[in-house]
Design a protein around this motif. Structure first.
Motif, short mmCIF file in Angstrom:
data_model
loop_
_atom_site.label_atom_id
_atom_site.label_comp_id
_atom_site.label_asym_id
_atom_site.label_seq_id
_atom_site.Cartn_x
_atom_site.Cartn_y
_atom_site.Cartn_z
N ARG A 31 2.81 4.65 -4.73
CA ARG A 31 1.50 5.10 -4.30
C ARG A 31 1.36 6.61 -4.47
NH1 ARG A 31 -2.81 3.14 -1.08
NH2 ARG A 31 -4.45 4.67 -1.48
N THR A 53 -5.71 -5.63 8.36
CA THR A 53 -5.31 -4.92 7.14
C THR A 53 -5.65 -3.44 7.24
OG1 THR A 53 -5.61 -6.91 5.81
CG2 THR A 53 -5.55 -4.81 4.63
N ASP A 92 0.80 -1.22 0.00
CA ASP A 92 0.00 0.00 0.00
C ASP A 92 0.84 1.27 0.00
OD1 ASP A 92 -2.61 1.21 0.05
OD2 ASP A 92 -2.24 1.76 2.14
N GLN A 120 0.39 4.46 6.59
CA GLN A 120 0.16 5.77 6.00
C GLN A 120 0.44 6.88 7.01
OE1 GLN A 120 -0.14 6.35 2.96
NE2 GLN A 120 -0.73 4.36 2.11
N SER A 127 -2.56 -0.83 7.57
CA SER A 127 -2.41 0.12 6.46
C SER A 127 -2.50 1.56 6.97
CB SER A 127 -3.48 -0.13 5.39
OG SER A 127 -3.24 -1.35 4.72
#
Length: 283
Positions: A96, A228, A92, A236, A232
């Motif tokens: 990106r 998840t 992720d 971030q 994630s």
């Protein structure tokens, strides 16, 4: 907000929810009660986990972001690794839009996801001794780089050895894991240690053992994994912290823009050209 025991709501009426009757079974808890729709209970449990991460992990997130900013400022490279579903959070932050262009996926063939047959092979590879050393030895990592290792349990040989070997090579290691596994399960590495024991910074995802936030009377097993979403978000948050840290130092962070925004491709092309020696997913 529920505590780390993961106690859910007490049994009650289903309120029209198929299979209703129990609350959340995981770390996040069930703030809406057993009569709420299952989807609402799952989202509330995930939100509660995110609140716990915000309230308890901000210092570690800040430390991880600063570590990444230090590497970027020193011409270092960034890598992220995760096996199985833990790889989703690693992927992720690679290539990106809105993310750091320097983040590269450190892939272990067969262990990245469920694209191998049988799917259980990926889980088996996580328990193979020596695999991490072979991967690192054939990778472009060098001293001063940062490696983020994501492993929900942190107990398997692959993430433990990955962290141990990376630090021996002079890398800084950020571990993203659920620390509770180290207190309630046994390590599968010969050292008896967990991922958290070999990191410069540890981010605790707060996910309960088993990664299932919900249970209902009519279903034999708990369900509703939240790892998840939470992991994630952690990744971030760390990336955003690193970006802001670089900006505060007067350094323009090498960010990517969406290719669906006018000028995005041209912007990214300039970033790739300037930082090509630290970006490996284009080689």
């Amino acid at each position: 907000m529920k505590d780390a025991t993961g106690a859910g709501a007490s049994p009650g009426g289903s309120g029209g929810v198929p299979g209703g009757g129990e609350g959340a079974s995981g770390t996040g808890g069930d703030r809406s009660g057993a009569t709420a729709p299952v989807a609402e209970r799952y989202l509330d449990a995930t939100i509660d986990l995110l609140r716990r991460v915000r309230d308890e992990e901000t210092p570690a997130i800040t430390a991880a972001g600063e570590l990444i900013a230090d590497a970027v400022a020193a011409d270092g490279r960034l890598f992220a690794f995760g096996a199985g579903h833990s790889s989703l959070a690693a992927q992720d932050v690679v290539y990106r839009a809105g993310g750091l262009a320097l983040m590269n996926l450190l892939a272990v063939p067969g262990a990245v996801g469920v694209d191998v047959m049988p799917a259980t092979l990926g889980s088996a590879l996580e328990r193979v001794d020596g695999l991490a050393a072979a991967v690192l030895d054939s990778s472009p990592v060098r001293p001063g780089d940062v490696l983020v290792i994501i492993s929900l349990s942190g107990r398997n040989a692959l993430p433990v050895e990955m962290a141990m070997n990376a630090r021996a090579l002079g890398l800084k290691v950020i571990g993203v894991t659920s620390v509770v596994y180290a207190t309630e399960t046994k390590s599968r590495h010969v050292s008896g240690t967990f991922l958290k024991d070999h990191c410069d910074v540890v981010l605790d995802s707060k996910i309960a053992i088993g990664d299932a936030e919900l249970s209902v009377d009519s279903v034999d097993a708990p369900f509703g994994p939240a790892s998840t979403a939470v992991t994630s978000a952690l990744m971030q948050a760390v990336t955003a912290t690193a970006v802001a840290a670089l900006g505060s130092r007067g350094i323009q962070p090498p960010l990517l823009r969406s290719g669906n925004v006018d000028g995005g491709h041209d912007w990214n092309g300039r970033i790739f050209a300037e930082y090509g020696d630290r970006i490996f997913y284009r080689h």
